[in-house]
Design a protein around this motif. Structure first.
Motif, PDB file in Angstrom:
ATOM      1  N   ASP A  83       0.474   5.855  -1.071  1.00  0.00           N
ATOM      2  CA  ASP A  83       1.183   6.755  -0.146  1.00  0.00           C
ATOM      3  C   ASP A  83       0.669   6.647   1.285  1.00  0.00           C
ATOM      4  O   ASP A  83       1.193   7.287   2.183  1.00  0.00           O
ATOM      5  CB  ASP A  83       1.017   8.216  -0.602  1.00  0.00           C
ATOM      6  N   HIS A  84      -0.405   5.868   1.465  1.00  0.00           N
ATOM      7  CA  HIS A  84      -1.032   5.821   2.787  1.00  0.00           C
ATOM      8  C   HIS A  84      -0.580   4.618   3.588  1.00  0.00           C
ATOM      9  O   HIS A  84      -0.101   3.627   3.049  1.00  0.00           O
ATOM     10  CB  HIS A  84      -2.560   5.779   2.639  1.00  0.00           C
ATOM     11  N   ASP A  85      -0.752   4.703   4.874  1.00  0.00           N
ATOM     12  CA  ASP A  85      -0.643   3.547   5.747  1.00  0.00           C
ATOM     13  C   ASP A  85      -1.563   3.790   6.936  1.00  0.00           C
ATOM     14  O   ASP A  85      -2.242   4.827   7.000  1.00  0.00           O
ATOM     15  CB  ASP A  85       0.814   3.297   6.185  1.00  0.00           C
ATOM     16  N   THR A 128      -0.993   4.645   9.832  1.00  0.00           N
ATOM     17  CA  THR A 128      -0.695   5.868  10.587  1.00  0.00           C
ATOM     18  C   THR A 128      -1.348   7.095   9.945  1.00  0.00           C
ATOM     19  O   THR A 128      -1.911   7.933  10.649  1.00  0.00           O
ATOM     20  CB  THR A 128       0.825   6.066  10.717  1.00  0.00           C
ATOM     21  N   THR A 129      -1.293   7.201   8.616  1.00  0.00           N
ATOM     22  CA  THR A 129      -1.941   8.383   7.998  1.00  0.00           C
ATOM     23  C   THR A 129      -3.453   8.327   8.231  1.00  0.00           C
ATOM     24  O   THR A 129      -4.081   9.349   8.485  1.00  0.00           O
ATOM     25  CB  THR A 129      -1.653   8.515   6.483  1.00  0.00           C
ATOM     26  N   GLU A 148      -4.047   9.419  11.733  1.00  0.00           N
ATOM     27  CA  GLU A 148      -3.760  10.853  11.904  1.00  0.00           C
ATOM     28  C   GLU A 148      -4.913  11.705  11.368  1.00  0.00           C
ATOM     29  O   GLU A 148      -5.274  12.710  11.969  1.00  0.00           O
ATOM     30  CB  GLU A 148      -2.484  11.221  11.147  1.00  0.00           C
ATOM     31  N   VAL A 149      -5.459  11.303  10.232  1.00  0.00           N
ATOM     32  CA  VAL A 149      -6.580  12.065   9.666  1.00  0.00           C
ATOM     33  C   VAL A 149      -7.779  12.012  10.622  1.00  0.00           C
ATOM     34  O   VAL A 149      -8.405  13.033  10.916  1.00  0.00           O
ATOM     35  CB  VAL A 149      -6.992  11.514   8.282  1.00  0.00           C
ATOM     36  N   TYR A 154      -4.987  14.087  -5.917  1.00  0.00           N
ATOM     37  CA  TYR A 154      -3.922  15.034  -5.555  1.00  0.00           C
ATOM     38  C   TYR A 154      -4.015  16.311  -6.402  1.00  0.00           C
ATOM     39  O   TYR A 154      -3.818  17.405  -5.913  1.00  0.00           O
ATOM     40  CB  TYR A 154      -2.540  14.408  -5.748  1.00  0.00           C
ATOM     41  N   MET A 166      -6.112  14.435  -0.859  1.00  0.00           N
ATOM     42  CA  MET A 166      -5.029  13.555  -0.435  1.00  0.00           C
ATOM     43  C   MET A 166      -5.342  12.103  -0.747  1.00  0.00           C
ATOM     44  O   MET A 166      -4.752  11.200  -0.200  1.00  0.00           O
ATOM     45  CB  MET A 166      -4.658  13.767   1.037  1.00  0.00           C
ATOM     46  N   ARG A 170       5.816  10.345  13.728  1.00  0.00           N
ATOM     47  CA  ARG A 170       5.124  10.783  12.505  1.00  0.00           C
ATOM     48  C   ARG A 170       4.186  11.950  12.808  1.00  0.00           C
ATOM     49  O   ARG A 170       4.059  12.891  12.009  1.00  0.00           O
ATOM     50  CB  ARG A 170       4.341   9.614  11.904  1.00  0.00           C
ATOM     51  N   ILE A 183       0.179  15.747   6.907  1.00  0.00           N
ATOM     52  CA  ILE A 183       0.226  14.335   7.298  1.00  0.00           C
ATOM     53  C   ILE A 183       0.890  13.528   6.185  1.00  0.00           C
ATOM     54  O   ILE A 183       1.702  12.631   6.436  1.00  0.00           O
ATOM     55  CB  ILE A 183      -1.202  13.806   7.577  1.00  0.00           C
ATOM     56  N   MET A 184       0.548  13.879   4.931  1.00  0.00           N
ATOM     57  CA  MET A 184       1.160  13.167   3.794  1.00  0.00           C
ATOM     58  C   MET A 184       2.641  13.497   3.673  1.00  0.00           C
ATOM     59  O   MET A 184       3.465  12.631   3.407  1.00  0.00           O
ATOM     60  CB  MET A 184       0.431  13.508   2.490  1.00  0.00           C
ATOM     61  N   LYS A 224       5.287  11.633   5.920  1.00  0.00           N
ATOM     62  CA  LYS A 224       5.765  10.291   5.543  1.00  0.00           C
ATOM     63  C   LYS A 224       7.080  10.350   4.784  1.00  0.00           C
ATOM     64  O   LYS A 224       7.833   9.394   4.750  1.00  0.00           O
ATOM     65  CB  LYS A 224       4.718   9.603   4.651  1.00  0.00           C
ATOM     66  N   ARG A 225       7.306  11.465   4.115  1.00  0.00           N
ATOM     67  CA  ARG A 225       8.502  11.556   3.277  1.00  0.00           C
ATOM     68  C   ARG A 225       9.664  12.250   3.991  1.00  0.00           C
ATOM     69  O   ARG A 225      10.731  12.406   3.427  1.00  0.00           O
ATOM     70  CB  ARG A 225       8.154  12.278   1.968  1.00  0.00           C
TER      71      ARG A 225
END
Lengths: 601, 250
Positions: free
Chosen positions: A32-34, A36-37, A40-41, A97, A102, B73, B191-192, B195-196
């Motif tokens: 689910d990550h890339d 950008t995530t 952002e974190v 999760y 996350m 985003r 943040i998660m 993405k959706r």
């Protein structure tokens, strides 16, 4: 403009050029990550650092917690900052999760933690200890224990501590005396004294969960008779409501050199007949459970040390760039403008040393985080096993090298600021004091060196030793392929010859000579291995930088990569040659310290 | 009520801005980029309107190359519901941006468009006003307070003499000033979730607008560096210099 906490370009370099963290997103756990995530974190961590912790950093250091005989008083700004951190989701970011995490890769969490460590100093300790406590319980506790304690710990309602040290048992835990007696309801009555318990008492949370090492009555002496217990500050009934206070009393606070945001406490268990405790896992396996978490804790210590080193480097760099003072020796004209102190050769030396130490240490601890991830999530079982082997071997170095050289970097930061570094208007003296704990806790430097030389090196037919040397050799080959780096690659190859010779000698000597004498210089062995590991890490960075410089680059990029190469060069010219001296002491079984008669002092 | 928030990807406010050696523009290569701070305030205001139950949907839009999806985003993580990316490789001037937004406003029919008053890179302070003119919607610029009241919005504006409150008929345009709110940071679970959330990519070329620039940047120069001071021997010399060299007194 205030000094940056960390050079963001270096973070990008380490994550996306050195460790290729983006490729983690191909693993199922991180799908689910890339990038950008990840960014952002890191950005959220930086903002919390900026908004909530930096403004109170100085106050946390200057106004130590106090104890009025009844309760602990902390500055009132701390709780909102910790609450903001908890709400952001960062403390449980790496968790699954299903546990409100996350599933963030540990290497990204480590970078987020670096920002928070620099800004919040030891205030982060409350949150980190709670996470570590929850992880330990989750790994070894029964279903009932997990249900009752882990959930509120993860939610940040309860805080956690690790209660190991006693007045008579610090590094030598084998001699601990806290006792546990089984009650009729299968709980235990705990009696004894613990000291240096970080976060041992405060009212930041509804409850505090102490994980206490104690000996069940009749258990064997030494480390084989130690069990682990959950001992809460307040008892909790089955419906989760907080009940009466357990028999755990705060005996007093310690006043520390640094790390002042976090209380260090003396706790008395069982002054009124026995504190209620619940056994974690099986009897007599407490130390084993605790050590299960030790690799993680030791990587965390190294990470904190590296972060504080980076913070001091960036602060002193900014200061040196803006502080005009004096002229170069070649300039005799008193009417000429003063130069910024960064122009002075010796200031450059101290900044280069900090850059080499701090960025080298940061790369090392990120490697540690990545290995701790790989051993669980790498694509193949073989890769998992390889990562485990490397991490297990490197842990004493990941813990110790940043802990030893982080404070040295901070020492240079103070020196760069001169008199201004010695006063508390600038954070560099605080960085030094905060960082000075790191060579001590979670196993001192000496203990790490014994772990490396007497355990990790010979273990499994030298599996770990051979694995890391194979990694060194790969990087030497890459360095040799680049003409401008060949001299450094050769220097590292020579260092490996010295290392092999020294190691062979010591392993033989351990079988034939007086073992106390052979191990007397174990710290020198750790220093030597640590310097070679950092030289390797720097050569890896230099290989990437040299390749990048072959392209046509923007001036900022050229400067960044040139800086990497210069820091590498500094380490190879000023630091790596020291291993020859350490090797000499080791291979001659130098007995200066061993033969020192205690009466001659 | 639907709120549309246009956002711009700009150089991060922490970065020391440099000018390209040929003085053609600000140097954006390899520098950290972020949402324009005034746009971030606009997102925050829209999200607060939604949290208060006033707005039902917050749509963000950004115009630029693919990279501005990073900022989209971020806005989604801060609480926007969905996003539109109008993709173009060109660097567009304010009027062209306003024209593209006009088309989007026609399509989306928001009740409120909240923009940053200006971007910290080009400092034009034009887009909101131009969009108001093009759409014929009333505008409340430099907002330090926004209160929706039925079919009106009361906007308190920061003006030279103090504060001015204007009541605008909805739909309306609001541009934000610094003191409107303090933007939040994105929490990890958000943040998660971001993405959706839906992100609709449109090509600027498909909007049927002539995007050729109306204004050309001729030259960008950094502020002059302060030169070294001089030590004067006497008060008289100082007064003389202030009169004749600096010409600040007469």
């Amino acid at each position: 403009m205030t000094a940056p906490m960390i050079n963001a370009r270096d973070i990008d370099f380490l994550l996306y050029e050195l460790f290729d963290s983006e490729s983690l997103c191909n693993r199922q756990r991180y799908q689910d990550h890339d990038r950008t995530t990840f960014n952002e974190v890191i950005n959220t961590a930086k903002q919390i650092a900026d908004k909530h912790f930096l403004p109170i950093r100085n106050k946390l250091d200057n106004q130590q917690p106090t104890f009025d005989g009844k309760k602990v008083h902390l500055i009132k700004e701390l709780k909102p900052a910790l609450d903001a951190l908890q709400e952001s989701g960062i403390p449980s970011a790496t968790a699954d999760y299903e546990f409100n995490g996350m599933q963030l890769p540990p290497i990204i969490a480590n970078v987020a933690g670096a920002y928070l460590t620099i800004a919040g100093g030891t205030a982060l300790g409350y949150s980190m200890l709670t996470t570590a406590n929850a992880n330990l319980l989750q790994a070894h506790g029964s279903k009932e224990l997990i249900e009752k304690w882990v959930k509120p710990l993860r939610e940040g309602r309860y805080a956690g501590t690790m209660a190991m040290t006693e007045p008579g048992a610090g590094s030598g835990l084998a001699d601990l005396t806290t006792t546990a007696i089984k009650s009729e309801d299968d709980s235990y009555k705990i009696t004894g004294n613990k000291i240096f318990i970080s976060g041992g008492d405060h009212d930041l949370n509804e409850n505090i969960v102490h994980l206490v090492l104690a000996r069940i009555k009749g258990a064997p002496k030494g480390t084989k008779g130690i069990s682990l217990f959950v001992v809460p500050k307040f008892l909790v009934s089955d419906d989760g409501s907080i009940g009466k206070q357990n028999d755990v009393a705060l005996a007093g606070l310690f006043h520390k050199m640094g790390g002042r945001a976090q209380t260090s406490t003396a706790l008395s268990f069982g002054e009124k007949g026995g504190a209620v405790g619940y056994l974690v896992g099986e009897e007599n396996k407490g130390l084993q459970y605790m050590f299960h978490m030790m690799n993680e804790a030791r990587v965390m210590v190294g990470s904190g040390a590296a972060a504080i080193a980076v913070g001091g480097f960036q602060y002193s760099l900014d200061y040196a760039n803006n502080r005009p003072q004096g002229r170069l020796p070649s300039c005799k004209d008193p009417h000429s403008p003063m130069v910024n102190i960064i122009e002075h050769a010796d200031i450059k030396r101290m900044l280069l040393a900090q850059k080499a130490y701090a960025e080298g240490a940061l790369a090392l601890v990120l490697l540690g985080s990545q290995l701790s991830d790989d051993e669980k999530t790498a694509e193949t079982d073989e890769a998992k096993a390889h990562a485990h082997t490397l991490l297990d071997f490197l842990t004493p170095i990941i813990k110790t090298w940043p802990s030893e050289y982080g404070p040295k970097a901070n020492d240079f930061a103070i020196q760069v600021l001169g008199g201004h570094g010695y006063i508390n208007e600038h954070p560099v003296e605080m960085f030094y004091r905060d960082n000075r704990l790191n060579p001590i806790h979670e196993g001192t430097t000496c203990i790490q060196s014994l772990d490396l030389l007497a355990r990790k090196v010979p273990m499994n037919n030298m599996l770990g030793y051979k694995a890391i040397l194979a990694e060194f050799t790969k990087t030497i080959a890459a360095g040799n392929a680049e003409p401008s780096l060949a001299a450094y690659a050769n220097q590292l190859a020579e260092a490996l010859t010295t290392l092999n010779k020294t190691t062979d000698f010591l392993l033989k000597a351990m079988g034939t000579e007086n073992i106390d004498l052979v191990l007397a210089n174990s710290v020198q062995y750790l220093s030597m291995f640590g310097h070679i590991v950092i030289s390797w890490i720097w050569l890896k960075q230099a290989v990437i930088a040299s390749a990048a410089l072959k392209e046509e680059l923007h001036i900022n990029e050229q400067q960044f990569y040139r800086g990497k190469l210069q820091a590498m060069q500094y380490f190879y010219r000023y630091e790596l040659p020291q291993i020859n001296h350490w090797s000499l002491l080791l291979t001659t079984l130098d007995d200066t310290t061993y033969q020192m008669n205690t009466d001659w002092f | 009520m639907k709120v549309l928030v246009p956002i711009k990807r700009v150089i991060d406010y922490n970065v020391k801005v440099r000018v390209k050696p040929d003085n053609s523009d600000v140097d954006l290569a390899n520098v950290k980029m972020a949402i324009n701070p005034f746009c971030e305030i606009a997102v925050e205001e829209a999200v607060r309107l939604k949290e208060a139950g006033t707005a039902t949907e917050v749509v963000v839009v950004s115009i630029g190359d693919k990279k501005c999806q990073e900022q989209i985003r971020t806005a989604l993580a801060l609480g926007a519901d969905r996003a539109v990316h109008i993709e173009t490789e060109e660097s567009l001037d304010s009027l062209n941006i306003a024209k593209l937004l006009q088309k989007l406003v026609e399509e989306e029919a928001p009740q409120l468009v909240i923009l940053g008053k200006q971007s910290i890179d080009s400092d034009n302070n034009q887009t909101g006003q131009m969009l108001a003119a093009l759409t014929g919607m009333p505008q409340g610029t430099f907002a330090s307070e926004v209160k929706v009241d039925g079919d009106k919005v009361n906007v308190t504006r920061e003006v030279d003499g103090g504060l001015q409150t204007v009541a605008l008929n909805l739909p309306a345009i609001v541009t934000t000033d610094l003191r409107l709110n303090e933007p939040r940071y994105a929490k990890l679970p958000d943040i998660m979730k971001a993405k959706r959330k839906p992100l609709d990519v449109k090509s600027a070329a498909d909007f049927g607008i002539d995007l050729s620039p109306r204004a050309n940047v001729l030259k960008v120069t950094p502020p002059a560096e302060r030169s070294a001071g001089v030590v004067v021997e006497s008060i008289d010399e100082l007064v003389e210099k202030l009169k004749n060299e600096a010409k600040v007194i007469s």
